[in-house]
Motif scaffolding. Sequence first.
Motif, PDB file in Angstrom:
ATOM      1  N   GLN A   4     -46.142  -9.019  18.367  1.00  0.00           N
ATOM      2  CA  GLN A   4     -46.856 -10.052  19.111  1.00  0.00           C
ATOM      3  C   GLN A   4     -47.072  -9.652  20.567  1.00  0.00           C
ATOM      4  OE1 GLN A   4     -44.496 -13.552  18.429  1.00  0.00           O
ATOM      5  NE2 GLN A   4     -45.541 -14.030  16.525  1.00  0.00           N
ATOM      6  N   CYS A   5     -46.282  -8.707  21.065  1.00  0.00           N
ATOM      7  CA  CYS A   5     -46.461  -8.245  22.447  1.00  0.00           C
ATOM      8  C   CYS A   5     -47.860  -7.664  22.651  1.00  0.00           C
ATOM      9  CB  CYS A   5     -45.405  -7.202  22.806  1.00  0.00           C
ATOM     10  SG  CYS A   5     -43.740  -7.868  22.835  1.00  0.00           S
ATOM     11  N   TRP A   6     -48.440  -7.115  21.609  1.00  0.00           N
ATOM     12  CA  TRP A   6     -49.784  -6.558  21.722  1.00  0.00           C
ATOM     13  C   TRP A   6     -50.851  -7.650  21.648  1.00  0.00           C
ATOM     14  CZ3 TRP A   6     -45.875  -3.408  20.073  1.00  0.00           C
ATOM     15  CH2 TRP A   6     -45.833  -2.135  20.634  1.00  0.00           C
ATOM     16  N   THR A  11     -51.859  -7.245  27.415  1.00  0.00           N
ATOM     17  CA  THR A  11     -51.582  -6.048  26.608  1.00  0.00           C
ATOM     18  C   THR A  11     -52.469  -5.947  25.369  1.00  0.00           C
ATOM     19  OG1 THR A  11     -49.844  -7.215  25.411  1.00  0.00           O
ATOM     20  CG2 THR A  11     -49.166  -5.908  27.341  1.00  0.00           C
ATOM     21  N   SER A  12     -53.354  -6.903  25.167  1.00  0.00           N
ATOM     22  CA  SER A  12     -54.147  -6.921  23.928  1.00  0.00           C
ATOM     23  C   SER A  12     -55.108  -5.737  23.821  1.00  0.00           C
ATOM     24  CB  SER A  12     -54.925  -8.232  23.805  1.00  0.00           C
ATOM     25  OG  SER A  12     -55.835  -8.362  24.877  1.00  0.00           O
ATOM     26  N   GLY A  13     -55.430  -5.098  24.930  1.00  0.00           N
ATOM     27  CA  GLY A  13     -56.336  -3.954  24.885  1.00  0.00           C
ATOM     28  C   GLY A  13     -55.641  -2.636  24.610  1.00  0.00           C
ATOM     29  N   ILE A  14     -54.324  -2.647  24.505  1.00  0.00           N
ATOM     30  CA  ILE A  14     -53.553  -1.425  24.256  1.00  0.00           C
ATOM     31  C   ILE A  14     -53.384  -1.246  22.754  1.00  0.00           C
ATOM     32  CG2 ILE A  14     -51.327  -0.277  24.607  1.00  0.00           C
ATOM     33  CD1 ILE A  14     -50.994  -1.992  27.141  1.00  0.00           C
ATOM     34  N   VAL A  24     -38.687  -1.461  18.711  1.00  0.00           N
ATOM     35  CA  VAL A  24     -38.455  -2.655  19.526  1.00  0.00           C
ATOM     36  C   VAL A  24     -37.995  -3.806  18.633  1.00  0.00           C
ATOM     37  CG1 VAL A  24     -39.570  -4.386  20.981  1.00  0.00           C
ATOM     38  CG2 VAL A  24     -40.043  -1.960  21.360  1.00  0.00           C
ATOM     39  N   ALA A  25     -38.601  -3.933  17.475  1.00  0.00           N
ATOM     40  CA  ALA A  25     -38.234  -5.004  16.541  1.00  0.00           C
ATOM     41  C   ALA A  25     -36.779  -4.885  16.106  1.00  0.00           C
ATOM     42  CB  ALA A  25     -39.158  -4.975  15.320  1.00  0.00           C
TER      43      ALA A  25
END
Length: 91
Positions: A4-6, A11-14, A24-25
């Motif tokens: 969800q971080c993306w 950060t949605s463009g990464i 990370v999870a």
Amino acid sequence: MAAQCWCDDDTSGIEMDVRLAEAVARRIAAWMDTAAQAQRNADFYRGLVDECAKHLGQPAFTADDGTVLPDPVLLRVPELVQKLVHGRKKI
């Protein structure tokens, strides 16, 4: 949760790195397990103090302003136990 971080605006463009997201999870899952166990421990010990408070009677449920509450005022329990123990020592 890690993926969800993306989805955040900043950060949605990464492009998502799946291996990084999985790493990370795993760490987030470990933190969540630790927090959940800490909460279970806190609930257990609070239950013990609540049970002790029942045996101390109404003073354990009475706020400083004299209001009698449905749940014990846990801050009062050590004071009440001290008074109880001190009173027995005198006897």
